[in-house]
Design a protein around this motif. Structure first.
Motif, PDB file in Angstrom:
ATOM      1  N   ARG A 159     -27.087  44.765 -14.286  1.00 49.28           N
ATOM      2  CA  ARG A 159     -27.986  44.475 -15.423  1.00 49.28           C
ATOM      3  C   ARG A 159     -28.337  45.761 -16.187  1.00 49.28           C
ATOM      4  NH1 ARG A 159     -30.495  41.119 -11.641  1.00 49.28           N
ATOM      5  NH2 ARG A 159     -32.079  42.685 -11.234  1.00 49.28           N
ATOM      6  N   CYS A 160     -28.117  46.912 -15.562  1.00 43.80           N
ATOM      7  CA  CYS A 160     -28.480  48.202 -16.174  1.00 43.80           C
ATOM      8  C   CYS A 160     -27.700  48.421 -17.469  1.00 43.80           C
ATOM      9  CB  CYS A 160     -28.175  49.326 -15.193  1.00 43.80           C
ATOM     10  SG  CYS A 160     -28.280  50.962 -15.928  1.00 43.80           S
ATOM     11  N   ASN A 161     -28.413  48.820 -18.527  1.00 45.13           N
ATOM     12  CA  ASN A 161     -27.735  49.111 -19.807  1.00 45.13           C
ATOM     13  C   ASN A 161     -27.790  50.603 -20.145  1.00 45.13           C
ATOM     14  OD1 ASN A 161     -30.345  49.522 -20.524  1.00 45.13           O
ATOM     15  ND2 ASN A 161     -30.499  47.815 -21.969  1.00 45.13           N
ATOM     16  N   ARG A 162     -28.094  51.445 -19.116  1.00 50.28           N
ATOM     17  CA  ARG A 162     -28.120  52.918 -19.275  1.00 50.28           C
ATOM     18  C   ARG A 162     -29.124  53.364 -20.330  1.00 50.28           C
ATOM     19  NH1 ARG A 162     -25.170  51.340 -15.828  1.00 50.28           N
ATOM     20  NH2 ARG A 162     -22.897  51.436 -15.779  1.00 50.28           N
ATOM     21  N   CYS A 163     -30.266  52.687 -20.410  1.00 54.18           N
ATOM     22  CA  CYS A 163     -31.252  53.061 -21.428  1.00 54.18           C
ATOM     23  C   CYS A 163     -31.884  54.415 -21.143  1.00 54.18           C
ATOM     24  CB  CYS A 163     -32.338  51.984 -21.529  1.00 54.18           C
ATOM     25  SG  CYS A 163     -33.444  51.957 -20.094  1.00 54.18           S
ATOM     26  N   GLY A 164     -31.861  54.840 -19.886  1.00 56.28           N
ATOM     27  CA  GLY A 164     -32.350  56.182 -19.553  1.00 56.28           C
ATOM     28  C   GLY A 164     -33.849  56.261 -19.262  1.00 56.28           C
ATOM     29  N   ILE A 165     -34.548  55.133 -19.317  1.00 55.48           N
ATOM     30  CA  ILE A 165     -36.007  55.179 -19.071  1.00 55.48           C
ATOM     31  C   ILE A 165     -36.302  55.693 -17.667  1.00 55.48           C
ATOM     32  CG2 ILE A 165     -38.029  53.687 -18.691  1.00 55.48           C
ATOM     33  CD1 ILE A 165     -37.190  52.130 -21.192  1.00 55.48           C
ATOM     34  N   CYS A 166     -35.554  55.227 -16.685  1.00 54.02           N
ATOM     35  CA  CYS A 166     -35.843  55.629 -15.297  1.00 54.02           C
ATOM     36  C   CYS A 166     -35.782  57.142 -15.126  1.00 54.02           C
ATOM     37  CB  CYS A 166     -34.921  54.916 -14.312  1.00 54.02           C
ATOM     38  SG  CYS A 166     -33.170  55.092 -14.704  1.00 54.02           S
ATOM     39  N   THR A 167     -34.801  57.760 -15.754  1.00 55.43           N
ATOM     40  CA  THR A 167     -34.663  59.211 -15.569  1.00 55.43           C
ATOM     41  C   THR A 167     -35.795  59.961 -16.278  1.00 55.43           C
ATOM     42  OG1 THR A 167     -33.138  61.054 -15.636  1.00 55.43           O
ATOM     43  CG2 THR A 167     -33.024  59.600 -17.492  1.00 55.43           C
TER      44      THR A 167
ATOM     45  N   HIS B 268     -30.754  51.683  -6.046  1.00 57.25           N
ATOM     46  CA  HIS B 268     -29.530  51.596  -6.840  1.00 57.25           C
ATOM     47  C   HIS B 268     -29.776  50.709  -8.068  1.00 57.25           C
ATOM     48  CE1 HIS B 268     -29.366  47.873  -4.466  1.00 57.25           C
ATOM     49  NE2 HIS B 268     -28.629  47.376  -5.453  1.00 57.25           N
ATOM     50  N   ALA B 269     -28.881  50.817  -9.041  1.00 62.86           N
ATOM     51  CA  ALA B 269     -28.978  49.976 -10.245  1.00 62.86           C
ATOM     52  C   ALA B 269     -27.901  48.898 -10.188  1.00 62.86           C
ATOM     53  CB  ALA B 269     -28.808  50.819 -11.495  1.00 62.86           C
ATOM     54  N   THR B 270     -28.272  47.695 -10.543  1.00 63.77           N
ATOM     55  CA  THR B 270     -27.311  46.590 -10.569  1.00 63.77           C
ATOM     56  C   THR B 270     -26.598  46.567 -11.926  1.00 63.77           C
ATOM     57  OG1 THR B 270     -28.880  45.035 -11.498  1.00 63.77           O
ATOM     58  CG2 THR B 270     -28.837  45.219  -9.090  1.00 63.77           C
TER      59      THR B 270
ATOM     60  N   THR C 280     -30.206  60.406 -12.211  1.00 69.81           N
ATOM     61  CA  THR C 280     -29.259  60.865 -13.238  1.00 69.81           C
ATOM     62  C   THR C 280     -28.600  59.644 -13.864  1.00 69.81           C
ATOM     63  OG1 THR C 280     -28.815  62.771 -11.856  1.00 69.81           O
ATOM     64  CG2 THR C 280     -27.249  62.367 -13.638  1.00 69.81           C
ATOM     65  N   VAL C 281     -28.651  59.588 -15.186  1.00 68.82           N
ATOM     66  CA  VAL C 281     -28.006  58.481 -15.905  1.00 68.82           C
ATOM     67  C   VAL C 281     -26.849  59.054 -16.722  1.00 68.82           C
ATOM     68  CG1 VAL C 281     -28.311  56.625 -17.596  1.00 68.82           C
ATOM     69  CG2 VAL C 281     -30.202  57.225 -16.072  1.00 68.82           C
ATOM     70  N   THR C 282     -25.661  58.525 -16.498  1.00 64.16           N
ATOM     71  CA  THR C 282     -24.515  58.901 -17.330  1.00 64.16           C
ATOM     72  C   THR C 282     -24.018  57.644 -18.046  1.00 64.16           C
ATOM     73  OG1 THR C 282     -22.888  58.422 -15.629  1.00 64.16           O
ATOM     74  CG2 THR C 282     -23.800  60.657 -15.634  1.00 64.16           C
TER      75      THR C 282
ATOM     76  N   TRP D  13     -40.607  49.909 -13.734  1.00 64.46           N
ATOM     77  CA  TRP D  13     -40.580  50.124 -15.188  1.00 64.46           C
ATOM     78  C   TRP D  13     -39.224  49.817 -15.808  1.00 64.46           C
ATOM     79  CZ3 TRP D  13     -44.820  50.798 -18.115  1.00 64.46           C
ATOM     80  CH2 TRP D  13     -45.988  51.228 -17.479  1.00 64.46           C
ATOM     81  N   CYS D  14     -38.189  49.648 -15.018  1.00 69.12           N
ATOM     82  CA  CYS D  14     -36.877  49.355 -15.605  1.00 69.12           C
ATOM     83  C   CYS D  14     -36.969  48.063 -16.434  1.00 69.12           C
ATOM     84  CB  CYS D  14     -35.827  49.185 -14.502  1.00 69.12           C
ATOM     85  SG  CYS D  14     -34.268  48.558 -15.175  1.00 69.12           S
ATOM     86  N   PRO D  15     -36.701  48.131 -17.726  1.00 67.40           N
ATOM     87  CA  PRO D  15     -36.867  46.938 -18.574  1.00 67.40           C
ATOM     88  C   PRO D  15     -35.898  45.817 -18.232  1.00 67.40           C
ATOM     89  CG  PRO D  15     -36.055  48.821 -19.867  1.00 67.40           C
ATOM     90  CD  PRO D  15     -36.275  49.323 -18.480  1.00 67.40           C
ATOM     91  N   GLN D  16     -34.811  46.158 -17.533  1.00 70.05           N
ATOM     92  CA  GLN D  16     -33.834  45.123 -17.153  1.00 70.05           C
ATOM     93  C   GLN D  16     -34.070  44.614 -15.726  1.00 70.05           C
ATOM     94  OE1 GLN D  16     -31.856  44.172 -19.545  1.00 70.05           O
ATOM     95  NE2 GLN D  16     -32.652  45.815 -20.823  1.00 70.05           N
ATOM     96  N   ALA D  17     -35.095  45.109 -15.042  1.00 70.82           N
ATOM     97  CA  ALA D  17     -35.296  44.820 -13.609  1.00 70.82           C
ATOM     98  C   ALA D  17     -33.991  45.041 -12.846  1.00 70.82           C
ATOM     99  CB  ALA D  17     -35.828  43.402 -13.394  1.00 70.82           C
ATOM    100  N   ALA D  18     -33.338  46.144 -13.182  1.00 68.04           N
ATOM    101  CA  ALA D  18     -32.018  46.424 -12.591  1.00 68.04           C
ATOM    102  C   ALA D  18     -32.108  47.336 -11.371  1.00 68.04           C
ATOM    103  CB  ALA D  18     -31.119  47.086 -13.644  1.00 68.04           C
ATOM    104  N   VAL D  19     -33.300  47.884 -11.098  1.00 70.04           N
ATOM    105  CA  VAL D  19     -33.406  48.821  -9.968  1.00 70.04           C
ATOM    106  C   VAL D  19     -33.849  48.055  -8.726  1.00 70.04           C
ATOM    107  CG1 VAL D  19     -34.458  50.940  -9.102  1.00 70.04           C
ATOM    108  CG2 VAL D  19     -33.945  50.710 -11.548  1.00 70.04           C
ATOM    109  N   GLU D  20     -33.061  48.176  -7.688  1.00 72.27           N
ATOM    110  CA  GLU D  20     -33.341  47.463  -6.439  1.00 72.27           C
ATOM    111  C   GLU D  20     -33.347  48.456  -5.281  1.00 72.27           C
ATOM    112  OE1 GLU D  20     -33.969  44.310  -6.739  1.00 72.27           O
ATOM    113  OE2 GLU D  20     -32.676  43.427  -8.276  1.00 72.27           O
TER     114      GLU D  20
ATOM    115  N   ALA E 154     -22.878  55.401 -14.933  1.00 75.60           N
ATOM    116  CA  ALA E 154     -23.600  55.118 -13.690  1.00 75.60           C
ATOM    117  C   ALA E 154     -25.013  55.701 -13.701  1.00 75.60           C
ATOM    118  CB  ALA E 154     -22.835  55.721 -12.514  1.00 75.60           C
ATOM    119  N   VAL E 155     -25.833  55.138 -12.809  1.00 80.58           N
ATOM    120  CA  VAL E 155     -27.158  55.706 -12.533  1.00 80.58           C
ATOM    121  C   VAL E 155     -27.157  56.093 -11.062  1.00 80.58           C
ATOM    122  CG1 VAL E 155     -29.650  55.301 -12.587  1.00 80.58           C
ATOM    123  CG2 VAL E 155     -28.160  54.071 -14.173  1.00 80.58           C
ATOM    124  N   THR E 156     -27.546  57.331 -10.783  1.00 88.46           N
ATOM    125  CA  THR E 156     -27.540  57.766  -9.379  1.00 88.46           C
ATOM    126  C   THR E 156     -28.872  58.388  -9.008  1.00 88.46           C
ATOM    127  OG1 THR E 156     -26.457  59.785 -10.113  1.00 88.46           O
ATOM    128  CG2 THR E 156     -25.054  58.130  -9.109  1.00 88.46           C
TER     129      THR E 156
END
Ligand code: FMN
Ligand code: SF4
Ligand code: SF4
Length: 267
Positions: free
Chosen positions: A195-203, A191-193, A212-214, A233-240, A217-219
């Motif tokens: 800190r996520c700014n929806r940059c879309g890199i993960c997708t 999941h994304a915390t 999926t990034v909207t 790779w998440c630049p915000q270290a938001a993926v846990e 939300a990120v799902t």
């Protein structure tokens, strides 16, 4: 000698090793496994290569499932020399033996299988990553093995595979994968915390198009191959993954970039 290396990577270790080996061998093309699976027909050089390499990280003392699927589908033309390159944190287990078994089903075999110890990228539910100050030493030891491996490939040598073919490893591999996937629920707990700014890199870097990034939300879907790319790779270290990854260090190979990862996934 023309060589193709099919490569899969989550945090860049395997791609970096494949590149170093390609440089040492010369006349070598690296084809990302994810792209090859998505794109259908392979480039012409794949039809005529003298040597084929399959490079991948070790997951649960075995091959990643996505790489197993790729090898099952791989069309081999002629009688190329085939080698395997596994990168791992410590224990390659029976992965290269399992690759050999898949190739034998196609009437060929693995002539060389090398396992290179690289920085560990497994974090949460157990944190196996080494202290950051050890990373450069590990990378340099692995780099030092490349000329010797290239020489063996150039000589088309038949070399005992690295790792172990023992039955306990096979049992442990399935057990670890089951524990992490079904009991701990790694893929369900991504999941994304905030800190996520929806940059879309993960997708864009996910090899299985599982994210999926909207705007809101990120799902994560159900098609995760546990490459850990989104986490590291998440630049915000938001993926846990659940709560166990929180506050822990992230890693990617220093010579590999987000753009390289997008290129790998075809995203
Ligand atoms: C889900 C998962 C399982 C792993 N299992 C093993 C393992 O069984 N043995 C091992 O030595 N390293 C294991 N690792 C560590 C990776 O194999 C190692 O860090 C590898 O070099 C990562 O390559 P990459 O950067 O190309 O993705 C695991 C990593 C992940 C993400
Ligand atoms: S990479 Fe990280 S910050 Fe960017 S959308 Fe994905 S979770 Fe959010
Ligand atoms: S969801 Fe994350 S860990 Fe799973 S395959 Fe995609 S990038 Fe890799």
């Amino acid at each position: 000698m023309t060589t193709i290396i099919y490569s899969f990577t989550g945090t860049g270790n395997t791609l970096a090793v494949a590149r170093q080996l390609a440089d040492a061998l010369g006349d070598t093309t690296i084809i990302p496994i994810t792209r090859a699976m998505k794109a259908g027909p392979l480039p012409p050089e794949a039809e005529t290569a003298d040597a084929i390499g399959i490079a991948f990280p070790i997951y649960y003392v075995d091959m990643p499932l996505i790489v197993q699927d790729f090898v099952r589908e791989l069309q081999l033309n002629g009688n190329p020399y085939i080698f395997g390159i596994a990168t791992c944190g410590e224990r390659p287990g029976g992965a290269l033996y399992n690759l050999n078994a898949l190739l034998k089903e196609k009437g060929t075999h693995l002539s060389l299988g090398a396992a290179l110890i690289m920085p560990e990228n497994y974090v949460g539910p157990m944190d196996l990553m080494e202290p950051v100050e050890k990373v450069e030493g590990i990378l340099s030891t692995a780099r030092d093995r490349i000329p010797e491996i290239a020489e063996l490939i150039r000589g088309r040598r038949e070399i005992p595979l690295e790792g172990s073919d023992s039955t306990p490893y096979r049992i442990v591999a399935s057990f670890f994968r089951f524990l992490a996937t079904s009991v701990y629920g790694t893929t369900r707990r991504l999941h994304a915390t905030d800190r996520c700014n929806r940059c879309g890199i993960c997708t864009r870097i996910c090899p299985t198009e599982n994210i999926t990034v909207t705007d809101s939300a990120v799902t994560w879907g159900r098609n995760c191959t546990q490459c850990y790319a989104c986490i590291h790779w998440c630049p915000q270290a938001a993926v846990e993954i659940g709560g166990r990854t929180r506050g822990k260090r992230r890693y990617h190979h220093p010579d590999v970039t987000v753009a390289d990862m997008v290129e790998q996934s075809g995203g």
